[in-house]
Design an enzyme around this catalytic site. Structure first.
Site, PDB file in Angstrom:
ATOM      1  N   ARG A  44      26.094  14.490  35.994  1.00  0.00           N
ATOM      2  CA  ARG A  44      27.144  15.508  36.158  1.00  0.00           C
ATOM      3  C   ARG A  44      28.506  14.925  35.777  1.00  0.00           C
ATOM      4  O   ARG A  44      29.457  15.671  35.544  1.00  0.00           O
ATOM      5  CB  ARG A  44      27.231  16.000  37.611  1.00  0.00           C
ATOM      6  CG  ARG A  44      26.003  16.653  38.225  1.00  0.00           C
ATOM      7  CD  ARG A  44      25.380  17.714  37.357  1.00  0.00           C
ATOM      8  NE  ARG A  44      24.318  17.157  36.534  1.00  0.00           N
ATOM      9  CZ  ARG A  44      23.830  17.736  35.440  1.00  0.00           C
ATOM     10  NH1 ARG A  44      24.342  18.874  35.018  1.00  0.00           N
ATOM     11  NH2 ARG A  44      22.857  17.176  34.745  1.00  0.00           N
ATOM     12  N   LYS A  83      21.657  22.528  25.379  1.00  0.00           N
ATOM     13  CA  LYS A  83      20.436  23.326  25.519  1.00  0.00           C
ATOM     14  C   LYS A  83      20.676  24.810  25.245  1.00  0.00           C
ATOM     15  O   LYS A  83      19.940  25.435  24.473  1.00  0.00           O
ATOM     16  CB  LYS A  83      19.861  23.139  26.924  1.00  0.00           C
ATOM     17  CG  LYS A  83      18.680  24.032  27.263  1.00  0.00           C
ATOM     18  CD  LYS A  83      18.107  23.719  28.615  1.00  0.00           C
ATOM     19  CE  LYS A  83      19.078  24.007  29.735  1.00  0.00           C
ATOM     20  NZ  LYS A  83      19.341  25.462  29.903  1.00  0.00           N
ATOM     21  N   THR A  84      21.695  25.386  25.876  1.00  0.00           N
ATOM     22  CA  THR A  84      21.934  26.824  25.727  1.00  0.00           C
ATOM     23  C   THR A  84      22.313  27.161  24.290  1.00  0.00           C
ATOM     24  O   THR A  84      21.897  28.187  23.750  1.00  0.00           O
ATOM     25  CB  THR A  84      23.038  27.286  26.698  1.00  0.00           C
ATOM     26  OG1 THR A  84      22.674  26.926  28.027  1.00  0.00           O
ATOM     27  CG2 THR A  84      23.224  28.791  26.628  1.00  0.00           C
ATOM     28  N   ASP A 134      13.657  29.458  29.047  1.00  0.00           N
ATOM     29  CA  ASP A 134      14.663  28.472  29.434  1.00  0.00           C
ATOM     30  C   ASP A 134      14.212  27.748  30.710  1.00  0.00           C
ATOM     31  O   ASP A 134      13.475  28.307  31.524  1.00  0.00           O
ATOM     32  CB  ASP A 134      15.988  29.191  29.677  1.00  0.00           C
ATOM     33  CG  ASP A 134      17.166  28.237  29.788  1.00  0.00           C
ATOM     34  OD1 ASP A 134      17.017  27.057  29.436  1.00  0.00           O
ATOM     35  OD2 ASP A 134      18.245  28.691  30.230  1.00  0.00           O
ATOM     36  N   GLU A 135      14.653  26.498  30.886  1.00  0.00           N
ATOM     37  CA  GLU A 135      14.370  25.706  32.092  1.00  0.00           C
ATOM     38  C   GLU A 135      12.867  25.711  32.421  1.00  0.00           C
ATOM     39  O   GLU A 135      12.445  25.978  33.546  1.00  0.00           O
ATOM     40  CB  GLU A 135      15.173  26.230  33.292  1.00  0.00           C
ATOM     41  CG  GLU A 135      16.682  26.290  33.079  1.00  0.00           C
ATOM     42  CD  GLU A 135      17.355  24.920  33.119  1.00  0.00           C
ATOM     43  OE1 GLU A 135      16.629  23.902  33.122  1.00  0.00           O
ATOM     44  OE2 GLU A 135      18.592  24.878  33.134  1.00  0.00           O
ATOM     45  N   GLN A 169      14.748  16.669  34.882  1.00  0.00           N
ATOM     46  CA  GLN A 169      15.632  17.458  35.740  1.00  0.00           C
ATOM     47  C   GLN A 169      14.848  18.467  36.585  1.00  0.00           C
ATOM     48  O   GLN A 169      15.392  19.463  37.046  1.00  0.00           O
ATOM     49  CB  GLN A 169      16.693  18.178  34.906  1.00  0.00           C
ATOM     50  CG  GLN A 169      17.637  17.230  34.190  1.00  0.00           C
ATOM     51  CD  GLN A 169      18.773  17.938  33.491  1.00  0.00           C
ATOM     52  OE1 GLN A 169      19.677  18.488  34.113  1.00  0.00           O
ATOM     53  NE2 GLN A 169      18.727  17.936  32.162  1.00  0.00           N
TER      54      GLN A 169
END
Length: 665
Positions: free
Chosen positions: A611, A34-35, A227-228, A258
């Site tokens: 994770r 994503k980043t 973002d997010e 998420q």
């Protein structure tokens, strides 16, 4: 720069990066880069001749903003020695949090609302003091209406963009809140001050009242990236959509699966309704996972597919299948902890390092059994997003009362709890008591009998003396667990914790965690049920001291990580244990009758599973002790949602008197 923009990007990432005009929603699954996608898009816009000053990138944390800034500088090939130069600002877009961007706007525009530009920002203590003053002015009793809860309600109204003049409730309590809210906001303005919520709410007011100012910022930032996006609250959603309204060049990236911060007022509808807000939007799905094995990804996909309110997605990976997911049934939480430590030791023998492991749990209280097992086996650990069990405020408070119950000469314990809960004893009164140089109980008794201070303070000291005396008498007759229950009830500790948590955190989640910790303390205490009177307390205090001392001796930067699942978002580990996979614990008992909250619990499980990179181990206890009593449990429904072919079920049973554990397949 152009040569580097598409380096290490897959086809879908390139697609997202290369869309210049119009709204774009990127659904970025866990471990999908994503980043990288976000930062490369900024660089691509600039490579197409778009001025960096026309680009606004919004994040949730300063850390995330800093990481984006650094990655973009790398793509721009700016040498490290020049990155601190003031000239860097001319080649970089504005990257910041919602609140920092709101603050920037207010420094320029707040005159429109009648404030001066040199306004100050109140912290939580300042806000609470102001609410109390307002309530006094309005002759509203602060004992009947808790100022901390009032402040929380005001913050909630602001987040929903309910302004004072528009809030006209008919019910009694909300009507009290409305009166305080109006005057609170007036007083803030009189003091030329803002609270933290105002940093987003007031720019929205300015935009709504002054279309020409809104247009100025729309012309300034023609390309907006968020973002997010799944974590945005209602006010953040309105703020960003006002800015993007004219040119509609809104690039939103996130993952509805998420969205786990409803308790922080995140609204999943913001991302789910993006296509309704922008019917012309292009949707890009980043579904390739670079982090986890196929089995882990498939398990996560199967669980999240059971949610109704979601944007359908299909995660996949080119990584290997990996091992089946061990699902371990243990007898109780102590055996669960022993299994986790034993499994970690197996991994360590194969060359893993302590930092490769994370133990995730739904509530903070679950860490206690794991901590003790790690301490006794000599393994270094750290708790992320929380304190170690015996260092938590609520535990230390009750332990201080226990210390005074068995040793009334412990003046350090007195210093901690003389005004917990608040009972009107100040530091000067405490100093007078200490100056008597007698044990605490005798000093309090002497103070009361000889009337050594004014009546108001004397009444408070007298009540405290009686409370301590009653606790000591109870400790002499009851066992440890019953004494702890008595202390909590006698001092009204749960009510105090609710007020304390609201003041410090602004939500009930923190309060509920603290209550869970008190339950766990009573579970620990049940080990001493056979001892009546002070012997059980003394043995318990000795054990706690030894545990803490041993832990300090084994400090090591290469440590096993313990954390709640909420705290784990954004992190990854080679091996992840998810403990306490039981109905009523995960999913949490308060969510199982609410479909929306149950879906958030399922998203939380999805986050936890993803994770793990190589190894995922799920555990549950057949019996778990709550309030010191052992109760039978059922495996979490989330375990049942994992296809049988992906799981390796194991049962650990204890058939021996010496607690030797055996595994049966």
């Amino acid at each position: 720069m152009s040569d580097k923009i598409f380096e290490n990007l897959n086809t879908k990432q390139v697609e997202a990066v290369k869309i210049i005009d119009g709204p774009v929603l990127v659904i970025s699954g866990p471990g999908s880069g994503k980043t990288r996608c976000l930062t490369h898009r900024v660089a691509y816009l600039m490579s197409q001749g778009i001025s960096p000053q026309s680009i606004l990138a919004v994040t949730f944390t300063n850390k995330a903003a800093g990481e984006m800034h650094g990655r973009i500088l790398n793509l721009l090939e700016v040498e490290p020695q020049y990155r601190g130069s003031t000239s860097i600002g001319s080649i970089m877009p504005l990257i910041g949090t919602f609140h920092s961007i709101g603050l920037r706007i207010l420094r320029n525009e707040i005159l429109q609302l009648g404030y001066r530009r040199n306004f100050t920002i109140f912290d939580e203590d300042d806000q609470l003091s102001l609410v109390k003053r307002v309530m006094t002015d309005l002759e509203i009793d602060t004992k009947s209406f808790n100022p901390k809860i009032i402040l929380y309600k005001i913050s909630e109204l602001k987040t929903q963009l309910v302004f004072p003049e528009n809030y006209e409730p008919q019910e009694f309590y909300p009507n009290i809140v409305a009166k305080i809210y109006i005057k609170y906001q007036q007083e803030l303005k009189n003091l030329n001050s803002l609270d933290f919520d105002d940093l987003i709410v007031l720019p929205i007011r300015i935009f709504q009242q002054n279309p020409e100012i809104l247009q100025k910022y729309q012309e300034t930032w023609k390309y907006t990236l968020v973002d997010e996006y799944q974590d945005t609250s209602h006010d953040q959603y309105v703020f960003i959509n006002l800015l993007a309204k004219k040119y509609r060049n809104l690039f939103a990236i996130g993952d509805d699966a998420q969205s786990i911060y409803q308790f922080r007022r995140a609204d999943i509808r913001n991302i789910l309704n993006f296509q309704k807000d922008y019917p012309e939007a292009k949707i890009v799905m980043l579904e390739q996972n670079y982090r986890s094995t196929k089995n882990i990804i498939t398990a996560a996909q199967e669980i999240i597919s059971k949610n109704k309110n979601q944007i359908p997605k299909s995660l996949w990976t080119n990584n290997n299948h990996g091992e089946k997911i061990p699902v371990i049934e243990t007898l109780n939480e102590r055996h669960e902890a022993s299994f986790v430590v034993s499994k970690i030791e197996d991994f360590l023998a194969k060359g893993f390092s302590p930092k490769d492991f994370a133990v995730l749990y739904r509530t903070h209280a679950q860490s206690r059994a794991i901590e003790e097992a790690l301490i006794m086996s000599g393994h270094p650990y750290q708790i992320v997003g929380g304190l170690k069990f015996y260092e938590r405020k609520e535990i230390k408070d009750i332990i201080s009362y226990l210390k005074l119950a068995v040793n009334s000469a412990d003046s350090l314990a007195l210093e901690r709890i003389y005004n917990i809960p608040a009972r009107g004893i100040g530091k000067s009164t405490l100093e007078k008591i200490r100056n008597l140089k007698a044990n605490v109980l005798k000093a309090l008794e002497a103070t009361v009998k000889e009337k050594m201070m004014p009546s108001k303070q004397l009444t408070a000291v007298s009540e405290f003396y009686k409370t301590l005396s009653d606790i000591i008498k109870t400790a002499e007759k009851k066992n440890l667990r019953e004494t702890i229950k008595y202390i909590i009830k006698k001092i009204g500790y749960e009510e105090y914790l609710k007020e304390f948590s609201l003041a410090k955190q602004g939500d009930y989640e923190n309060f509920e965690d603290r209550i869970e910790n008190l339950k766990e303390l009573q579970t620990v205490a049940s080990k001493y049920d056979e001892f009546e009177g002070k012997e059980g307390i003394e043995r318990f205090l000795e054990e706690v001291s030894l545990l803490q001392h041993t832990d300090k001796l084994r400090d090591n930067p290469n440590r096993i990580t313990l954390m709640t699942i909420h705290a784990s978002k954004g992190l990854e580990f080679p091996a992840v244990f998810i403990v306490g996979m039981e109905e009523g614990l995960f999913p949490h008992s308060r969510t199982v009758i609410n479909p929306q909250e149950l879906e958030e619990e399922r998203r939380l499980c999805y986050v936890a599973i993803t994770r793990a990179k190589e190894h995922l181990i799920l555990t549950y206890a057949k019996y778990r002790r709550i309030f010191g009593s052992s109760s039978a449990t059922l495996p979490s429904r989330f375990i049942g949602e994992i296809p049988a072919k992906l799981a390796d079920w194991q049962i650990i049973e204890d058939y021996s008197d010496d607690n030797e554990e055996k595994i049966y397949y």
